[in-house]
Design a protein around this motif. Structure first.
Motif, mmCIF file in Angstrom:
data_model
loop_
_atom_site.group_PDB
_atom_site.id
_atom_site.type_symbol
_atom_site.label_atom_id
_atom_site.label_comp_id
_atom_site.label_asym_id
_atom_site.label_seq_id
_atom_site.Cartn_x
_atom_site.Cartn_y
_atom_site.Cartn_z
ATOM 1 N N TYR A 1 -33.982 -23.327 -14.529
ATOM 2 C CA TYR A 1 -33.987 -24.192 -13.346
ATOM 3 C C TYR A 1 -35.385 -24.761 -13.154
ATOM 4 O O TYR A 1 -36.361 -24.025 -13.021
ATOM 5 N N SER A 2 -35.477 -26.078 -13.168
ATOM 6 C CA SER A 2 -36.779 -26.732 -13.101
ATOM 7 C C SER A 2 -37.428 -26.601 -11.733
ATOM 8 O O SER A 2 -36.757 -26.735 -10.696
ATOM 9 N N SER A 3 -38.729 -26.383 -11.735
ATOM 10 C CA SER A 3 -39.479 -26.330 -10.477
ATOM 11 C C SER A 3 -39.491 -27.682 -9.779
ATOM 12 O O SER A 3 -39.802 -27.766 -8.588
ATOM 13 N N ARG A 4 -39.120 -28.754 -10.513
ATOM 14 C CA ARG A 4 -39.107 -30.101 -9.935
ATOM 15 C C ARG A 4 -37.710 -30.542 -9.502
ATOM 16 O O ARG A 4 -37.555 -31.607 -8.917
ATOM 17 N N TYR A 5 -36.698 -29.720 -9.766
ATOM 18 C CA TYR A 5 -35.345 -30.150 -9.445
ATOM 19 C C TYR A 5 -35.105 -30.196 -7.940
ATOM 20 O O TYR A 5 -34.397 -31.078 -7.443
ATOM 21 N N GLN B 1 -36.889 -37.270 -4.072
ATOM 22 C CA GLN B 1 -38.092 -37.694 -4.777
ATOM 23 C C GLN B 1 -37.728 -38.083 -6.218
ATOM 24 O O GLN B 1 -36.570 -38.000 -6.612
ATOM 25 N N ASN B 2 -38.720 -38.505 -6.981
ATOM 26 C CA ASN B 2 -38.448 -39.041 -8.309
ATOM 27 C C ASN B 2 -39.362 -38.414 -9.357
ATOM 28 O O ASN B 2 -40.166 -39.103 -9.985
ATOM 29 N N PRO B 3 -39.256 -37.104 -9.608
ATOM 30 C CA PRO B 3 -40.134 -36.460 -10.582
ATOM 31 C C PRO B 3 -39.972 -37.071 -11.971
ATOM 32 O O PRO B 3 -38.866 -37.428 -12.369
ATOM 33 N N ASN B 4 -41.075 -37.180 -12.703
ATOM 34 C CA ASN B 4 -41.053 -37.816 -14.027
ATOM 35 C C ASN B 4 -40.014 -37.205 -14.958
ATOM 36 O O ASN B 4 -39.347 -37.913 -15.714
ATOM 37 N N ILE B 5 -39.870 -35.894 -14.891
ATOM 38 C CA ILE B 5 -39.008 -35.196 -15.846
ATOM 39 C C ILE B 5 -37.525 -35.478 -15.607
ATOM 40 O O ILE B 5 -36.677 -35.172 -16.448
ATOM 41 N N GLY C 1 -37.164 -38.278 -19.625
ATOM 42 C CA GLY C 1 -36.966 -36.913 -19.168
ATOM 43 C C GLY C 1 -35.599 -36.362 -19.529
ATOM 44 O O GLY C 1 -34.852 -36.918 -20.329
ATOM 45 N N GLY C 2 -35.279 -35.226 -18.931
ATOM 46 C CA GLY C 2 -33.986 -34.604 -19.138
ATOM 47 C C GLY C 2 -34.054 -33.310 -19.912
ATOM 48 O O GLY C 2 -35.072 -32.948 -20.499
ATOM 49 N N ALA C 3 -32.931 -32.597 -19.916
ATOM 50 C CA ALA C 3 -32.866 -31.265 -20.513
ATOM 51 C C ALA C 3 -33.079 -31.289 -22.022
ATOM 52 O O ALA C 3 -33.767 -30.442 -22.581
ATOM 53 N N ILE D 1 -24.586 -35.571 -16.870
ATOM 54 C CA ILE D 1 -25.521 -36.611 -16.435
ATOM 55 C C ILE D 1 -25.685 -36.560 -14.918
ATOM 56 O O ILE D 1 -24.699 -36.542 -14.174
ATOM 57 N N ILE D 2 -26.927 -36.521 -14.458
ATOM 58 C CA ILE D 2 -27.185 -36.570 -13.022
ATOM 59 C C ILE D 2 -27.391 -38.023 -12.595
ATOM 60 O O ILE D 2 -27.441 -38.933 -13.435
ATOM 61 N N GLU D 3 -27.495 -38.270 -11.311
ATOM 62 C CA GLU D 3 -27.482 -39.620 -10.773
ATOM 63 C C GLU D 3 -28.590 -40.512 -11.327
ATOM 64 O O GLU D 3 -28.420 -41.727 -11.462
ATOM 65 N N SER D 4 -29.734 -39.927 -11.697
ATOM 66 C CA SER D 4 -30.851 -40.727 -12.204
ATOM 67 C C SER D 4 -30.599 -41.263 -13.609
ATOM 68 O O SER D 4 -31.350 -42.101 -14.109
ATOM 69 N N GLY D 5 -29.547 -40.765 -14.262
ATOM 70 C CA GLY D 5 -29.207 -41.261 -15.586
ATOM 71 C C GLY D 5 -29.636 -40.379 -16.730
ATOM 72 O O GLY D 5 -29.399 -40.712 -17.901
ATOM 73 N N ILE D 6 -30.265 -39.236 -16.427
ATOM 74 C CA ILE D 6 -30.664 -38.309 -17.495
ATOM 75 C C ILE D 6 -29.760 -37.080 -17.473
ATOM 76 O O ILE D 6 -28.975 -36.867 -16.548
ATOM 77 N N ASP D 7 -29.901 -36.266 -18.508
ATOM 78 C CA ASP D 7 -29.069 -35.080 -18.652
ATOM 79 C C ASP D 7 -29.698 -33.895 -17.920
ATOM 80 O O ASP D 7 -30.780 -33.454 -18.262
ATOM 81 N N GLY D 8 -28.998 -33.368 -16.940
ATOM 82 C CA GLY D 8 -29.474 -32.181 -16.250
ATOM 83 C C GLY D 8 -29.236 -30.935 -17.076
ATOM 84 O O GLY D 8 -30.002 -29.973 -17.032
#
Length: 331
Positions: free
Chosen positions: A154-158, A165-169, A176-178, A206-213
């Motif tokens: 679990y990411s500290s930025r999730y 917010q919009n963390p780079n990862i 970014g992404g898993a 896929i999460i809402e930002s378009g990357i793979d969670g």
């Protein structure tokens, strides 16, 4: 020691600085940061003084240091590494070194033309415990029937992402992404131990930002499959395994490996003695320094071969899943 400049002042950079101090391989001389205040705070936190700080990257690369360590967001690796190589610096770039195969090929060709080294910092494959895994796999090569590698954290930025917010990862802008953050470790596991797969298939969430969670990745080899489970939006405590018919090599983790066991058909579990440094980046620091100081082209080209395959597998996985980075649009 080899003079070192750094780009990126996060926790992983601090860990690398501790590793080079412990191994006496590189000596930190230069820091690039967007702000002098941030760079100075980083240096104060790691008790370093008399270090040249630059906030202009062109000036930074004109300084007289030998090698640069890059630990910026994924999408910045390529332009920063390219500029470093153009300025005749050896490059150690955190994995993944690039967002696309095209970018990696450009850096690869440029580094060779300039006569400098390009290292992808996949730290775990250099550790003694991974070398032990290679020994076991080599010994039982003919018996391999597959593997499962798991790395979910679990990411500290999730939480920041969930708060709007919009963390780079968690953005396509910064690649970014898993898969490109944690999955790269497990892909390295498979490539170093078993070689290049014949086919690659990735099924992401896929999460809402378009990357793979999170997601599941299958690497198909001629005689077996490697199944990979990765994620940055949940925690897993599942072991990783390499199968040899009735027997199984058990890894406590697919990315940060700390313990190995051998299990036979009768469920007898035997501990495999291994060595594990308190700093997992010590081993790679020694390897990179040895290659540079001894001009060890054979070891270097072998590492580069792994990096080429890994970057190809990552892109094949993204393509199979329809995952698109902003970097894909740059020509």
């Amino acid at each position: 020691m080899i003079s070192l400049g750094i780009i990126g002042t996060s926790g992983i950079t601090e860990q690398f600085i501790k590793a080079i101090d412990e191994t006496e391989t590189f000596s930190l001389t230069n820091v690039y940061s967007r702000t002098e205040t941030k760079a100075q705070k980083f240096l104060d936190d790691i008790n370093k003084s008399d270090i040249q700080i630059d906030t202009d990257m062109d000036k930074f690369f004109q300084r007289n240091f030998d090698t640069v360590y890059i630990a910026s967001p994924n999408a910045l690796h390529f332009p920063e590494a390219k500029k470093a190589i153009e300025n005749n610096k050896n490059v150690i770039v955190e994995k993944p070194s690039t967002s696309t195969v095209r970018e990696f090929s450009i850096l690869d060709e440029l580094a060779h033309s300039k006569g400098v080294y390009l290292f992808e910092a996949a730290r775990h494959i250099h550790e003694p415990i991974f070398k032990k895994i290679q020994e076991v796999v080599s010994k039982h090569q003919k018996d391999i029937t597959g593997a499962t590698f798991s790395y979910m954290k679990y990411s500290s930025r999730y939480d920041a992402y969930l708060a709007g917010q919009n963390p780079n990862i968690f953005t396509t802008k910064f690649s970014g992404g898993a898969l490109y953050d944690l999955g790269v470790y497990t892909v390295y596991d498979a490539v170093v131990l078993f070689g290049q797969p014949e086919r690659v298939q990735y099924t992401p969430e896929i999460i809402e930002s378009g990357i793979d969670g999170s997601g599941s990745l299958t690497l198909k080899y001629s005689d077996f499959d490697v199944n990979i489970i990765i994620g940055k939006t949940k925690n897993s405590y599942m072991s990783s395994e390499i199968y040899f018919g009735k027997d199984t090599l058990i890894l406590d983790n697919g990315g940060d490996i700390n313990h190995l066991d051998w299990a036979d058909d009768n469920r007898n579990i035997t501990d495999i003695p291994t060595v594990k440094s308190s700093n997992p980046m010590d081993a790679e620091a020694k390897v990179f320094a040895k290659i540079i100081t001894e001009n060890d082209k054979e070891t270097y080209e072998n590492l580069l071969k792994y990096a080429r395959i890994v970057n190809k597998v990552l892109e094949q996985a993204r393509t199979s899943a329809g995952l698109v980075f902003d970097a894909d649009e740059e020509k």
